[in-house]
Design a protein around this motif. Structure first.
Motif, PDB file in Angstrom:
ATOM      1  N   PHE A  54       0.850  -1.386  -0.070  1.00  0.00           N
ATOM      2  CA  PHE A  54       0.009   0.085   0.080  1.00  0.00           C
ATOM      3  C   PHE A  54       0.832   1.240   0.056  1.00  0.00           C
ATOM      4  CE2 PHE A  54      -2.626  -3.245   1.566  1.00  0.00           C
ATOM      5  CZ  PHE A  54      -3.831  -3.208   0.917  1.00  0.00           C
ATOM      6  N   GLN A  55       0.193   2.215  -0.406  1.00  0.00           N
ATOM      7  CA  GLN A  55       0.869   3.742  -0.515  1.00  0.00           C
ATOM      8  C   GLN A  55       1.750   4.300   0.734  1.00  0.00           C
ATOM      9  OE1 GLN A  55      -1.471   6.500  -2.684  1.00  0.00           O
ATOM     10  NE2 GLN A  55      -0.083   8.078  -2.267  1.00  0.00           N
ATOM     11  N   ASP A  56       1.091   4.300   1.754  1.00  0.00           N
ATOM     12  CA  ASP A  56       1.489   4.768   2.992  1.00  0.00           C
ATOM     13  C   ASP A  56       1.834   3.744   3.851  1.00  0.00           C
ATOM     14  OD1 ASP A  56       2.184   6.095   5.125  1.00  0.00           O
ATOM     15  OD2 ASP A  56       0.496   7.292   5.165  1.00  0.00           O
ATOM     16  N   PRO A  57       2.918   3.126   4.321  1.00  0.00           N
ATOM     17  CA  PRO A  57       3.443   2.281   5.319  1.00  0.00           C
ATOM     18  C   PRO A  57       3.122   2.681   6.658  1.00  0.00           C
ATOM     19  CG  PRO A  57       5.388   3.320   4.450  1.00  0.00           C
ATOM     20  CD  PRO A  57       4.331   3.757   3.656  1.00  0.00           C
ATOM     21  N   MET A  58       3.046   3.998   6.962  1.00  0.00           N
ATOM     22  CA  MET A  58       2.888   4.465   8.463  1.00  0.00           C
ATOM     23  C   MET A  58       1.540   4.074   8.669  1.00  0.00           C
ATOM     24  SD  MET A  58       3.592   5.711  11.192  1.00  0.00           S
ATOM     25  CE  MET A  58       5.348   6.245  10.940  1.00  0.00           C
ATOM     26  N   THR A  59       0.434   4.282   7.816  1.00  0.00           N
ATOM     27  CA  THR A  59      -0.972   3.734   8.182  1.00  0.00           C
ATOM     28  C   THR A  59      -1.342   2.603   7.847  1.00  0.00           C
ATOM     29  OG1 THR A  59      -1.691   4.706   6.064  1.00  0.00           O
ATOM     30  CG2 THR A  59      -1.707   6.078   7.790  1.00  0.00           C
ATOM     31  N   SER A  60      -0.468   1.821   7.090  1.00  0.00           N
ATOM     32  CA  SER A  60      -0.696   0.560   6.590  1.00  0.00           C
ATOM     33  C   SER A  60      -0.170  -0.578   7.715  1.00  0.00           C
ATOM     34  CB  SER A  60      -0.144   0.161   5.201  1.00  0.00           C
ATOM     35  OG  SER A  60      -0.688   1.162   4.141  1.00  0.00           O
ATOM     36  N   LEU A  61       0.566  -0.325   8.331  1.00  0.00           N
ATOM     37  CA  LEU A  61       1.226  -1.213   9.453  1.00  0.00           C
ATOM     38  C   LEU A  61       0.232  -0.785  10.886  1.00  0.00           C
ATOM     39  CD1 LEU A  61       5.114  -0.940   8.591  1.00  0.00           C
ATOM     40  CD2 LEU A  61       3.658  -3.035   8.307  1.00  0.00           C
ATOM     41  N   ASN A  62       0.094  -1.696  11.399  1.00  0.00           N
ATOM     42  CA  ASN A  62      -0.496  -1.533  12.582  1.00  0.00           C
ATOM     43  C   ASN A  62       0.301  -1.139  13.900  1.00  0.00           C
ATOM     44  OD1 ASN A  62      -2.299  -1.947  15.058  1.00  0.00           O
ATOM     45  ND2 ASN A  62      -3.438  -3.444  14.115  1.00  0.00           N
ATOM     46  N   ALA A  63       0.180   0.062  14.320  1.00  0.00           N
ATOM     47  CA  ALA A  63       1.254   0.593  15.273  1.00  0.00           C
ATOM     48  C   ALA A  63       1.111   0.149  16.680  1.00  0.00           C
ATOM     49  CB  ALA A  63       0.667   2.045  15.531  1.00  0.00           C
TER      50      ALA A  63
ATOM     51  N   LEU B 105       1.492 -12.464  -8.085  1.00  0.00           N
ATOM     52  CA  LEU B 105       1.199 -10.879  -8.547  1.00  0.00           C
ATOM     53  C   LEU B 105       1.400 -10.034  -7.390  1.00  0.00           C
ATOM     54  CD1 LEU B 105       0.418  -8.938 -10.466  1.00  0.00           C
ATOM     55  CD2 LEU B 105      -2.045  -9.470 -10.061  1.00  0.00           C
ATOM     56  N   LEU B 106       2.196  -9.021  -7.620  1.00  0.00           N
ATOM     57  CA  LEU B 106       2.456  -7.989  -6.638  1.00  0.00           C
ATOM     58  C   LEU B 106       1.879  -6.921  -7.088  1.00  0.00           C
ATOM     59  CD1 LEU B 106       3.630  -7.114  -3.684  1.00  0.00           C
ATOM     60  CD2 LEU B 106       5.649  -6.382  -5.261  1.00  0.00           C
ATOM     61  N   ILE B 107       0.894  -6.180  -6.277  1.00  0.00           N
ATOM     62  CA  ILE B 107       0.461  -4.924  -6.768  1.00  0.00           C
ATOM     63  C   ILE B 107       1.165  -3.970  -5.871  1.00  0.00           C
ATOM     64  CG2 ILE B 107      -1.723  -3.640  -6.858  1.00  0.00           C
ATOM     65  CD1 ILE B 107      -3.444  -5.937  -7.124  1.00  0.00           C
ATOM     66  N   ALA B 108       1.807  -2.805  -6.387  1.00  0.00           N
ATOM     67  CA  ALA B 108       2.434  -1.835  -5.609  1.00  0.00           C
ATOM     68  C   ALA B 108       1.797  -0.658  -5.903  1.00  0.00           C
ATOM     69  CB  ALA B 108       3.877  -1.828  -5.899  1.00  0.00           C
ATOM     70  N   ASP B 109       1.354  -0.112  -5.046  1.00  0.00           N
ATOM     71  CA  ASP B 109       0.236   1.343  -5.076  1.00  0.00           C
ATOM     72  C   ASP B 109       1.134   2.557  -4.670  1.00  0.00           C
ATOM     73  OD1 ASP B 109      -1.134   3.175  -5.480  1.00  0.00           O
ATOM     74  OD2 ASP B 109      -2.913   2.317  -3.954  1.00  0.00           O
ATOM     75  N   GLU B 110       1.659   3.073  -5.472  1.00  0.00           N
ATOM     76  CA  GLU B 110       2.631   4.278  -5.260  1.00  0.00           C
ATOM     77  C   GLU B 110       3.626   3.921  -4.173  1.00  0.00           C
ATOM     78  OE1 GLU B 110       2.618   7.213  -6.817  1.00  0.00           O
ATOM     79  OE2 GLU B 110       0.728   7.655  -7.370  1.00  0.00           O
ATOM     80  N   PRO B 111       4.486   2.997  -4.297  1.00  0.00           N
ATOM     81  CA  PRO B 111       5.475   2.367  -3.346  1.00  0.00           C
ATOM     82  C   PRO B 111       6.487   3.484  -2.758  1.00  0.00           C
ATOM     83  CG  PRO B 111       5.831   1.470  -5.322  1.00  0.00           C
ATOM     84  CD  PRO B 111       4.773   2.120  -5.557  1.00  0.00           C
ATOM     85  N   THR B 112       6.662   4.322  -3.632  1.00  0.00           N
ATOM     86  CA  THR B 112       8.021   5.345  -3.498  1.00  0.00           C
ATOM     87  C   THR B 112       7.448   6.598  -3.237  1.00  0.00           C
ATOM     88  OG1 THR B 112       8.306   5.639  -5.754  1.00  0.00           O
ATOM     89  CG2 THR B 112       9.607   3.809  -4.701  1.00  0.00           C
ATOM     90  N   THR B 113       6.183   7.078  -3.148  1.00  0.00           N
ATOM     91  CA  THR B 113       5.780   8.364  -2.899  1.00  0.00           C
ATOM     92  C   THR B 113       6.269   8.719  -1.673  1.00  0.00           C
ATOM     93  OG1 THR B 113       3.625   8.000  -4.300  1.00  0.00           O
ATOM     94  CG2 THR B 113       3.607   9.974  -2.646  1.00  0.00           C
TER      95      THR B 113
END
Length: 684
Positions: free
Chosen positions: A98-107, A175-183
């Motif tokens: 997902f695009q934002d790893p900070m919000t995609s990982l459970n804190a 298949l890997l879907i990479a949504d904006e992986p480097t934004t």
């Protein structure tokens, strides 16, 4: 057995909204073969991420629903499966970064728990811990066992993204879907992440669906490209074919929006207007209202899809029989012609006298406190001895990786972060020693435009209140209400927004419009100096071009000076007069834009420039930087860059290098250009 890993046919994903049905994805079709990288590009709001969520079966219900079409992963039709069966395929057959790893990982969970959870779900519980550690090692995490015990907040942005990739690949999907992986990642971390995906793709043999708005990333990392606009794929081609000769006017406009050295001094071409609302698509071509080449039929009838050479097609009336480009159908690609940049406004000449902003040996250190008594046990040296000046009407760009101290430097100049020592002079007057009340009275002269246009505006305040708040704080509240209102309308007009927007809230605007509001807020108090902290990092290329043109025009009209903080070196080439390269709180190289970009001296500068993705074959061989920026609380002895430098030799680890000059304003701190000091000298 077919080598088609993913086939999407006529996919339609709609959303129920208070304003009607939003057709976010409206008839999208494409296929991805084994081992292939397929990219989808386009502006925000075009439907790229919803396409990815639709493939994964993650569209939020009940608002979102599958309105038609098919998604085949291998031989399995995803849209017909129950939710429990879809869960069995996710991770094993298809996975997503997902695009934002900070919000995609459970804190609240450790990294290890989150990776192991995915492995156990697919029936490999006995091997889960070992496989999780192995995958972290494969994605380049230095100490996998320690990382497994860490929480997301303890990792850098690049490390979080690596964890997301490890989690996605832990079950070896096809298949890997990479949504904006480097934004929003700096160029060196971006290059590491993209290299990592390519290496793992080669090792595992998987396919990749890459979603991005960065055309340089697409040029270097994809085999085929689909250009998406308003829920439809408007052009589909091989990467080489699209970059050699884009056919759709929208694709051509995206290319012309890119900043570069060649367009320096002129205005970037922009795509006027916005992507139409998904609830209000026009009857004919959805791009017609923004297209310079639109025909009368474009607004009346939906266009047909026309094919050119094999695998290249476009959805456009311009190629219909009797239309201007009819003879292009079925013809091989010709090189793309780029329109020249339009002439700029006549600029205000920079003052030849004293600098507007002068910084002398600025240091900003943050104490590290531990224990019950909160004793100071060390310092984070965020800014550690920086000196520079900026004349009136000029732009100094500060570049470097995340964690180098760029944002802290910008905040320290305005005393949003209190400097530890050093001087900041504004218009010849020192501001570092001013009291809070005296500083407040001077703040109208220097303002800041923040990085994130979404979080920097109060969602409870209308545009008028947002702009007026700063004016009142700076004494403009004493003006009659009519004069204050005229001033608010004037700055809104300066940034290209209509006065009718004054009574609207931030959530009613696009990202580019919100950034314009942030700039209007800064301009309302008539500043002479603005710190621009990554003002275009999260924007599409077309919106980025609008903001860059706006900043350049305002500088020409008002004589503004900018400190421009960014990791986008293409933007620096276009906008900046001078460049300073920052590493661990210090400038390692500085000079005019031409001096630094044409003849970089410091190994760190060379590595940054080599990591920039390009849309052509220009450039130098890639220099790989291993690892992350060291902690500013424990900077390496000697030259701070030497542990990552391929040219390091013995003196580099002893003392910090003095400055070497090369004529003009070009200088750097590196022992490759100066005589090393005696060995008994100590590190300053």
């Amino acid at each position: 057995m077919s080598d088609i890993v993913l086939h999407v046919g006529g996919l339609r994903t709609y959303f129920r909204t208070p304003h009607g049905i939003a057709k976010a994805v409206d008839g999208v079709s494409f296929s991805i073969r084994q081992g292939e990288t397929f990219a989808i590009v386009g502006e925000s709001g075009c439907g790229k991420s919803v396409t990815a969520l639709s493939i994964m079966g993650l569209v939020p219900h009940p608002a979102g629903f599958h309105a038609g079409g098919s998604v085949h992963i291998g031989e399995t039709e995803m849209t017909a499966l129950s939710e429990s069966k879809k869960r069995k395929l996710r991770g094993r057959e298809v996975a997503m970064v997902f695009q934002d790893p900070m919000t995609s990982l459970n804190a609240v969970y450790t990294v290890g728990f989150q990776i192991v959870e995915a492995i156990r779900r697919h029936g490999r519980a006995s091997e889960a811990d070992r496989l999780a550690a192995e995958m972290l090692d494969r994605v380049g995490i230095p100490d996998p066992s320690a990382c497994l015990r860490s929480y997301p907040h303890q990792l850098s942005g690049g490390m979080k993204q690596r964890v997301m990739i490890a989690m996605a690949l832990s079950c070896r999907p096809r298949l890997l879907i990479a949504d904006e992986p480097t934004t929003a990642l700096d160029v060196t971390v971006q290059a590491q992440i993209l290299d990592l995906i390519r290496d793992l793709q080669r090792d595992i043999g998987m396919s990749v669906l890459l979603i991005t708005h960065d055309l340089g990333v697409v040029r270097e990392n994809s085999d085929r490209i689909a250009v998406m606009y308003a829920g439809q794929i408007v052009e589909n081609a091989s990467t080489a074919g699209l970059f050699a000769s884009p056919r759709h006017p929208y694709t051509e406009a995206l290319f012309r929006s890119l900043p570069s050295r060649q367009q320096r001094g002129g205005d970037l071409e922009t795509i006027e207007g916005m992507v139409p609302l998904a609830t209000l698509y026009p009857t004919g071509c959805r791009f017609a209202d923004r297209c310079d080449d639109a025909l009368p039929v474009c607004r009346e009838t939906p266009p047909e899809r026309f094919s050119f050479e094999a695998g290249h097609d476009a959805l456009c009336h311009l190629y219909a029989p009797g239309a201007p480009r009819e003879d292009h159908v079925g013809v091989p690609a010709k090189p793309m012609s780029v329109r020249p940049a339009t002439a700029p406004a006549v600029p205000v000449q920079p003052s030849g006298g004293n600098a507007l902003v002068e910084v002398r040996d600025l240091r900003t250190h943050f104490p590290i406190r531990k224990g019950v008594l909160r004793r100071t046990v060390g310092y984070v040296r965020a800014v550690d001895g920086v000196s520079f000046s900026i004349p009136r009407g000029r732009t100094l760009a500060v570049v470097g990786e995340s964690g180098c101290g760029k944002t802290t430097l910008g905040k320290s100049l305005l005393r949003l972060a209190e400097p530890t020592s050093g001087q900041v002079l504004f218009g010849g007057a020192e501001i570092t020693g001013l009291s809070r009340s005296d500083l407040s009275r001077r703040r109208s002269g220097f303002q800041m435009v923040f990085q994130d246009p979404y979080s920097s505006l109060d969602p409870r305040m209308m545009v008028r209140e947002t702009i007026e708040e700063g004016m009142v704080a700076q004494g403009y509240g004493k003006l009659p209400a009519s004069e204050r209102d005229d001033r608010i309308r004037h700055v809104l007009q300066l940034v290209g927004l209509d006065a009718s927007m004054l009574e609207r809230y931030p959530h009613e605007f696009s990202g580019g419009q919100r950034q314009r509001i942030g700039i209007a807020r800064a301009l309302a108090v008539e500043p002479r100096f603005i710190v621009c902290d990554e003002p275009t990092s999260s924007l599409d290329v077309s919106v980025q071009a609008q903001i860059l043109n706006l900043l350049k025009d305002l500088q020409s009209q008002l004589g503004l000076s900018y400190l421009f903080i960014t990791h986008n070196l293409s933007v620096v080439e276009y906008l900046a007069d001078e460049v300073a390269v920052m590493y661990l709180g210090r400038f390692v190289e500085r000079g005019t834009t031409e001096e630094v970009f044409d003849d970089p001296k410091h190994p760190y500068t060379k590595a940054l420039l080599s990591a920039v993705p390009k849309i052509d074959d220009r450039g130098v061989a890639r220099i790989r930087l291993e690892g992350d920026v060291p902690s500013p609380a424990r900077p390496p002895a000697g030259c701070h860059f030497h542990p990552r430098c391929g040219d390091a030799f013995e003196p580099c680890s002893g003392v910090y290098p003095p400055e070497a000059t090369f004529g003009g304003s070009h200088a750097c701190r590196c022992f490759l250009y100066i005589e090393p000091p005696p060995r008994d000298e100590e590190t300053p």
